[in-house]
Design a protein around this motif. Sequence first.
Motif, PDB file in Angstrom:
ATOM      1  N   ALA A  35       0.831  -1.211   0.000  1.00 30.53           N
ATOM      2  CA  ALA A  35       0.000   0.000   0.000  1.00 30.53           C
ATOM      3  C   ALA A  35       0.863   1.257   0.000  1.00 30.53           C
ATOM      4  O   ALA A  35       0.592   2.205  -0.754  1.00 30.53           O
ATOM      5  N   SER A  36       1.905   1.258   0.830  1.00 30.07           N
ATOM      6  CA  SER A  36       2.772   2.427   0.918  1.00 30.07           C
ATOM      7  C   SER A  36       3.518   2.666  -0.386  1.00 30.07           C
ATOM      8  O   SER A  36       3.617   3.804  -0.855  1.00 30.07           O
ATOM      9  N   PHE A  37       4.013   1.605  -0.991  1.00 29.48           N
ATOM     10  CA  PHE A  37       4.760   1.733  -2.239  1.00 29.48           C
ATOM     11  C   PHE A  37       3.866   2.277  -3.348  1.00 29.48           C
ATOM     12  O   PHE A  37       4.245   3.205  -4.075  1.00 29.48           O
ATOM     13  N   GLY A  38       2.653   1.698  -3.487  1.00 27.33           N
ATOM     14  CA  GLY A  38       1.739   2.152  -4.534  1.00 27.33           C
ATOM     15  C   GLY A  38       1.304   3.589  -4.334  1.00 27.33           C
ATOM     16  O   GLY A  38       1.271   4.382  -5.287  1.00 27.33           O
ATOM     17  N   ALA A  39       0.979   3.969  -3.084  1.00 26.23           N
ATOM     18  CA  ALA A  39       0.534   5.339  -2.810  1.00 26.23           C
ATOM     19  C   ALA A  39       1.653   6.340  -3.056  1.00 26.23           C
ATOM     20  O   ALA A  39       1.418   7.428  -3.587  1.00 26.23           O
ATOM     21  N   THR A  40       2.874   5.973  -2.688  1.00 28.09           N
ATOM     22  CA  THR A  40       4.004   6.879  -2.888  1.00 28.09           C
ATOM     23  C   THR A  40       4.270   7.116  -4.363  1.00 28.09           C
ATOM     24  O   THR A  40       4.559   8.251  -4.788  1.00 28.09           O
ATOM     25  N   LEU A  41       4.165   6.081  -5.173  1.00 24.28           N
ATOM     26  CA  LEU A  41       4.358   6.257  -6.617  1.00 24.28           C
ATOM     27  C   LEU A  41       3.336   7.226  -7.201  1.00 24.28           C
ATOM     28  O   LEU A  41       3.665   8.081  -8.024  1.00 24.28           O
ATOM     29  N   LYS A  42       2.077   7.094  -6.762  1.00 28.07           N
ATOM     30  CA  LYS A  42       1.036   7.970  -7.300  1.00 28.07           C
ATOM     31  C   LYS A  42       1.219   9.412  -6.840  1.00 28.07           C
ATOM     32  O   LYS A  42       0.866  10.349  -7.569  1.00 28.07           O
ATOM     33  N   GLY A  43       1.752   9.588  -5.647  1.00 31.78           N
ATOM     34  CA  GLY A  43       1.913  10.945  -5.132  1.00 31.78           C
ATOM     35  C   GLY A  43       3.310  11.491  -5.247  1.00 31.78           C
ATOM     36  O   GLY A  43       3.653  12.486  -4.584  1.00 31.78           O
ATOM     37  N   LEU A  44       4.130  10.882  -6.093  1.00 26.89           N
ATOM     38  CA  LEU A  44       5.533  11.279  -6.180  1.00 26.89           C
ATOM     39  C   LEU A  44       5.717  12.757  -6.543  1.00 26.89           C
ATOM     40  O   LEU A  44       6.569  13.431  -5.933  1.00 26.89           O
ATOM     41  N   PRO A  45       4.964  13.330  -7.504  1.00 29.10           N
ATOM     42  CA  PRO A  45       5.156  14.764  -7.778  1.00 29.10           C
ATOM     43  C   PRO A  45       4.892  15.638  -6.555  1.00 29.10           C
ATOM     44  O   PRO A  45       5.640  16.582  -6.282  1.00 29.10           O
ATOM     45  N   THR A  46       3.839  15.324  -5.812  1.00 23.94           N
ATOM     46  CA  THR A  46       3.525  16.106  -4.614  1.00 23.94           C
ATOM     47  C   THR A  46       4.597  15.932  -3.555  1.00 23.94           C
ATOM     48  O   THR A  46       5.031  16.900  -2.914  1.00 23.94           O
ATOM     49  N   ILE A  47       5.050  14.697  -3.347  1.00 26.91           N
ATOM     50  CA  ILE A  47       6.069  14.424  -2.334  1.00 26.91           C
ATOM     51  C   ILE A  47       7.351  15.177  -2.653  1.00 26.91           C
ATOM     52  O   ILE A  47       7.973  15.805  -1.775  1.00 26.91           O
TER      53      ILE A  47
END
Length: 810
Positions: free
Chosen positions: A415-427
Amino acid sequence: IAYCSQIPWIVSGTVRDNILFGEDYNEAQYEEVLKACALDADIAQLPAGDMTELGERGINLSGGQKARLALARAAYSGAGIQLLDDPLSAVDPRVGRILFKQCIGPEGGTTRLLVTHQRQHLPGCHRVLVMRGGRVVADGSYAQLSAAGGFSAELGGGCAEAAAELDDAAYDEGITDAVTASHTAEATASDDGKGDGSSGADAEFETGKPHGRLIDAEDRATGSVESRVYADYCRYIGVTTTVFIFASLLLGQAAYLGSEYWLATWAPAADQHDPKWLYVYAILVAAVIVISLARALAFFESTFSASTLMNEQMTVRVLRAPLSFFHTNPTGRILNRFSKDQGVADDLLPQVAFDALQSIFMVLGAIVLVCIAVPWVLPTLVPLLIGFAYVRKRYITTSREVKRFDAVTRSPIYASFGATLKGLPTIRAFGAGGRFKEAFVRDLDANGAWWFAFIATARWIGFRLDAISAVMLTVASILAMAIHDKASSLYLVSPRLVGLALAHVLNLSGSMQWAVRQTAEAENNITSVERMLGYTRLRAEVPPRVAEGGGTPPAGWPGGGRLVFDGVSARYRPSLAPVLTDLTFTVEAGSSCGMVGRTGSGKSSLMLALFRLIEITGGRILVDGVDSGKIGLDALRQQLAIIPQDPVLFSGSLRSNMDPWNACADARLWQVLRQVQLAAAVRKLGGLDARMAEAGNNLSVGQRQLFCLARALLQDAHILALDEATANVDRATDALIQSALRNAVRGTDGSGRRRTLLVIAHRIDTIMDCDQLLVLSRGRLVEQGPPAELACKPEGTFARLSQAAAASET
């Protein structure tokens, strides 16, 4: 730098976590941001306020709420440069005005770059950049560009269009008149703009859950694996195949022992050259080989087929699970079952189980032979068996639970890996990469700790089994020397049989140790089958498909697409308050119906009820006189098409996304692409066979919405539903799309079929030409009728909207 993406990215956590985003909590600043982003009223309705847990991707928030939450994150950061990518498209005009005035507008002291199609806000910006074809063609103040001319398509009416918005109190006044305060308790869902089927904000919190919690804890069995799991696994393998495998194990061991006994008898025989010895031995060896190959082939083929069948049933059950299942189970948890657990069932479990079965039968065979040949060795075997059984019980009690914890703690990693990939520009924009890396490492550490514990338990049993085996070998060796000279004279036992038996005794400890290890490992791995079987029993949507016993619609249905809501009430799950209450209206076949209302009014819930994605608790929905609850879901949904606010596209070709069943000719595909203004973009990508990136990332958000619209127009559906489908396109393109939709409703788009159109929109001009209008509030219908009629209704809610829109035309 702070960044607010066009599709808001929401972190799985509380409302406060999403706004603070790692910053220190400052109460005064926090409250100011909530008010500026019009979130204070929404948070007040949540069961735990700003400590309410948000689901994955903010699934329990509306599209407008997600946009405001992402905007609040950028505002709270206090960054000197804030990049805001169209955050106003998902909110209604009143909220958009509040956001621009209090959060985005000229006051604030930071540099804000706002990308928007909301032209009414341009006069309030210090500078306006006009872009065409990826180039800046104009730069200046709004007044300067208006005076220069040539940019009317981009600038629009400016101040005049600003008048087209509802004043701050107008809508609220109309709602207060229509809905009494007694209905406030029923306003438990905030579902505006959730075309992806997300639920209302409050509707997702059951009374039995901890306050403000949404995500269920992952189910984890305890204790020994139930016999039902083994029985179900055998049923997936096949009863006949299971019987064959056990019979072949028994026959194979008998043939193996027979061949060794024959060889031991042949060795001292006087007629060693007699062909019978060779022929019988060859037959026994051939039998062992054939039986071994047959059972191995049958076992591995059947176990692979069983895991494949479980995977298929899991997939069907997950795809047919109720909407609430996806709200309370993160994607990582589901992926864990379909990846790690599936991998264990495919690879590890068959090997371990096969070894365990063979080891058990080898041990049983050796014990039988020893009992026949040298029964005095049995006293040494009994303590061995007791010791092995005791150690195995201690080991499996711990290792089984450790294995379950290992599986459960792996889900957050996915879950963490998938969510981080989707939010990478924001992060990256917020410089939060280090914090998310630390959180990911913590998840890895938690899972790694349980894996280390599992390895430690394996070493624990290994040491103890080796110690017991060493004692057994010592005792067996002493017995072998003690009976070497007395076996024949005292017990009248053939020395060759004694030698064969003692050879098996010496190997028995190793075989028993391996059997204990492999049976324990098999039970550890069967926990993955246990978890997979849980998904094969998921509750399915109702009513079932036609092939599964659902009702079959009458021949020729539907005739035109007449839609009737007759006293419909609906909720997201049992024990939750209703999100729709006693809705009654009719949409005639081949007509268009617009729906307006504030966030939480029930517009998207109405769409979900139509598709039977949420539970209908009262009333009925009729499509051309047929109750949608009495026909199969597949028959119903084949006649419905929706264009969600959050577009859904799949990897593959553009053609496969538009026409998954390859049912339309290229000419028809290009015709629809021209209607939705995508033909040029598709040609630029390489034509219909060009690759569609994951989630359509090679298209802009507006283009993704238009692509979904094209797919819906191609579908042979009688009812077409649009949930803010053109929110991310400019007004000129929106006007062209509305023209295409009108042609689709009239049947003049080339399909030859009239359609019924349902439209949710925040732009007033989008729904002004609808045949009928519904005004919703808190799940109730407060106004309905033709837009022109409602616009003339004194003190009506929609009358205020239409009067403001009329002002923009002057």
